[in-house]
Design a protein around this motif. Structure first.
Motif, mmCIF file in Angstrom:
data_model
loop_
_atom_site.group_PDB
_atom_site.id
_atom_site.type_symbol
_atom_site.label_atom_id
_atom_site.label_comp_id
_atom_site.label_asym_id
_atom_site.label_seq_id
_atom_site.Cartn_x
_atom_site.Cartn_y
_atom_site.Cartn_z
ATOM 1 N N ALA A 21 0.837 -1.210 0.000
ATOM 2 C CA ALA A 21 0.000 0.000 0.000
ATOM 3 C C ALA A 21 0.869 1.257 0.000
ATOM 4 O O ALA A 21 0.569 2.224 -0.715
ATOM 5 C CB ALA A 21 -0.946 -0.010 1.199
ATOM 6 N N ILE A 22 1.942 1.247 0.769
ATOM 7 C CA ILE A 22 2.859 2.392 0.808
ATOM 8 C C ILE A 22 3.563 2.535 -0.542
ATOM 9 O O ILE A 22 3.693 3.646 -1.069
ATOM 10 C CB ILE A 22 3.859 2.248 1.967
ATOM 11 C CG1 ILE A 22 3.136 2.360 3.314
ATOM 12 C CG2 ILE A 22 4.975 3.295 1.870
ATOM 13 C CD1 ILE A 22 3.983 1.992 4.524
ATOM 14 N N LEU A 23 4.006 1.422 -1.119
ATOM 15 C CA LEU A 23 4.655 1.461 -2.433
ATOM 16 C C LEU A 23 3.708 2.039 -3.486
ATOM 17 O O LEU A 23 4.113 2.867 -4.310
ATOM 18 C CB LEU A 23 5.097 0.062 -2.853
ATOM 19 C CG LEU A 23 6.296 -0.526 -2.122
ATOM 20 C CD1 LEU A 23 6.409 -2.026 -2.385
ATOM 21 C CD2 LEU A 23 7.569 0.185 -2.533
ATOM 22 N N VAL A 26 3.321 5.916 -2.928
ATOM 23 C CA VAL A 26 4.455 6.758 -3.334
ATOM 24 C C VAL A 26 4.712 6.692 -4.835
ATOM 25 O O VAL A 26 5.266 7.631 -5.404
ATOM 26 C CB VAL A 26 5.749 6.435 -2.551
ATOM 27 C CG1 VAL A 26 5.557 6.636 -1.064
ATOM 28 C CG2 VAL A 26 6.280 5.054 -2.860
ATOM 29 N N SER A 27 4.282 5.619 -5.483
ATOM 30 C CA SER A 27 4.492 5.502 -6.928
ATOM 31 C C SER A 27 3.318 6.059 -7.727
ATOM 32 O O SER A 27 3.413 6.228 -8.938
ATOM 33 C CB SER A 27 4.737 4.047 -7.316
ATOM 34 O OG SER A 27 3.581 3.271 -7.100
ATOM 35 N N GLY A 28 2.197 6.305 -7.038
ATOM 36 C CA GLY A 28 1.015 6.820 -7.712
ATOM 37 C C GLY A 28 0.275 5.767 -8.515
ATOM 38 O O GLY A 28 -0.542 6.099 -9.368
ATOM 39 N N GLU A 29 0.548 4.507 -8.226
ATOM 40 C CA GLU A 29 -0.079 3.411 -8.961
ATOM 41 C C GLU A 29 -1.379 2.983 -8.282
ATOM 42 O O GLU A 29 -1.598 3.252 -7.116
ATOM 43 C CB GLU A 29 0.877 2.223 -9.046
ATOM 44 C CG GLU A 29 2.150 2.514 -9.807
ATOM 45 C CD GLU A 29 1.943 2.705 -11.303
ATOM 46 O OE1 GLU A 29 0.888 2.302 -11.828
ATOM 47 O OE2 GLU A 29 2.854 3.254 -11.945
ATOM 48 N N GLY A 30 -2.195 2.272 -9.038
ATOM 49 C CA GLY A 30 -3.495 1.838 -8.545
ATOM 50 C C GLY A 30 -3.501 0.421 -8.018
ATOM 51 O O GLY A 30 -2.468 -0.224 -7.870
ATOM 52 N N SER A 31 -4.706 -0.083 -7.790
ATOM 53 C CA SER A 31 -4.870 -1.400 -7.182
ATOM 54 C C SER A 31 -4.437 -2.535 -8.096
ATOM 55 O O SER A 31 -3.944 -3.553 -7.614
ATOM 56 C CB SER A 31 -6.311 -1.611 -6.718
ATOM 57 O OG SER A 31 -7.189 -1.527 -7.822
ATOM 58 N N ALA A 32 -4.583 -2.404 -9.410
ATOM 59 C CA ALA A 32 -4.136 -3.464 -10.322
ATOM 60 C C ALA A 32 -2.625 -3.646 -10.208
ATOM 61 O O ALA A 32 -2.122 -4.770 -10.166
ATOM 62 C CB ALA A 32 -4.534 -3.151 -11.756
ATOM 63 N N TRP A 33 -1.906 -2.547 -10.140
ATOM 64 C CA TRP A 33 -0.454 -2.585 -9.963
ATOM 65 C C TRP A 33 -0.120 -3.224 -8.621
ATOM 66 O O TRP A 33 0.718 -4.120 -8.544
ATOM 67 C CB TRP A 33 0.102 -1.163 -10.045
ATOM 68 C CG TRP A 33 1.580 -1.029 -9.872
ATOM 69 C CD1 TRP A 33 2.529 -1.053 -10.853
ATOM 70 C CD2 TRP A 33 2.296 -0.801 -8.651
ATOM 71 N NE1 TRP A 33 3.779 -0.874 -10.314
ATOM 72 C CE2 TRP A 33 3.663 -0.712 -8.964
ATOM 73 C CE3 TRP A 33 1.901 -0.666 -7.319
ATOM 74 C CZ2 TRP A 33 4.638 -0.493 -7.995
ATOM 75 C CZ3 TRP A 33 2.874 -0.447 -6.359
ATOM 76 C CH2 TRP A 33 4.228 -0.362 -6.702
ATOM 77 N N ALA A 34 -0.774 -2.774 -7.562
ATOM 78 C CA ALA A 34 -0.509 -3.282 -6.213
ATOM 79 C C ALA A 34 -0.788 -4.779 -6.129
ATOM 80 O O ALA A 34 -0.039 -5.511 -5.472
ATOM 81 C CB ALA A 34 -1.347 -2.532 -5.184
ATOM 82 N N ASN A 35 -1.830 -5.243 -6.793
ATOM 83 C CA ASN A 35 -2.167 -6.671 -6.768
ATOM 84 C C ASN A 35 -1.120 -7.530 -7.454
ATOM 85 O O ASN A 35 -1.034 -8.733 -7.190
ATOM 86 C CB ASN A 35 -3.539 -6.914 -7.389
ATOM 87 C CG ASN A 35 -4.658 -6.388 -6.523
ATOM 88 O OD1 ASN A 35 -4.527 -6.239 -5.318
ATOM 89 N ND2 ASN A 35 -5.775 -6.070 -7.152
ATOM 90 N N ALA A 36 -0.323 -6.943 -8.328
ATOM 91 C CA ALA A 36 0.714 -7.691 -9.046
ATOM 92 C C ALA A 36 2.037 -7.749 -8.279
ATOM 93 O O ALA A 36 2.930 -8.507 -8.645
ATOM 94 C CB ALA A 36 0.933 -7.072 -10.419
#
Length: 110
Positions: A21-23, A26-36
């Motif tokens: 979640a922190i990554l 700070v990267s401005g990415e969404g949930s699809a990115w976080a799930n990967a």
């Protein structure tokens, strides 16, 4: 390359999800990115994090866990090849090392 730090936090799913979640923040990415993101995701190659984002990550981790977490100092102790290959699990392991080495501050890494 794996940085040799205690793995207590690295094996903790809650800590992993919190770091992801922190990554993402700070990267401005969404949930699809976080799930990967996985523990084996490399910060540079897989997550495409740049130096500005890594600095923001250091600030966010310090805000969350306190002054004992100094990501800049951690990075400074690594060789360039180690920095390039740094994984999410290595950051989690670093957080665990800060918990076990300076856990008397009253704050804990989850």
């Amino acid at each position: 390359m794996t940085v040799n730090y205690p793995r207590a936090v690295a094996d903790d799913q809650q800590s992993f999800l919190e770091l992801v979640a922190i990554l993402a923040a700070v990267s401005g990415e969404g949930s699809a990115w976080a799930n990967a993101v996985t523990p084996d995701s490399q910060l540079e190659r897989d997550l495409r994090m740049e130096s500005v984002e890594l600095a923001a990550l250091g600030d966010a981790l310090r805000a969350r866990y306190g002054a004992r977490v100094d990501l800049e100092a951690f990075f400074a102790g690594l060789e360039i090849e180690e920095l390039i290959e740094l994984k999410v699990a290595d950051v989690l392991a670093y957080l665990a090392s800060r918990q076990t080495s300076e856990g008397s501050t009253g704050r804990t890494c989850r």
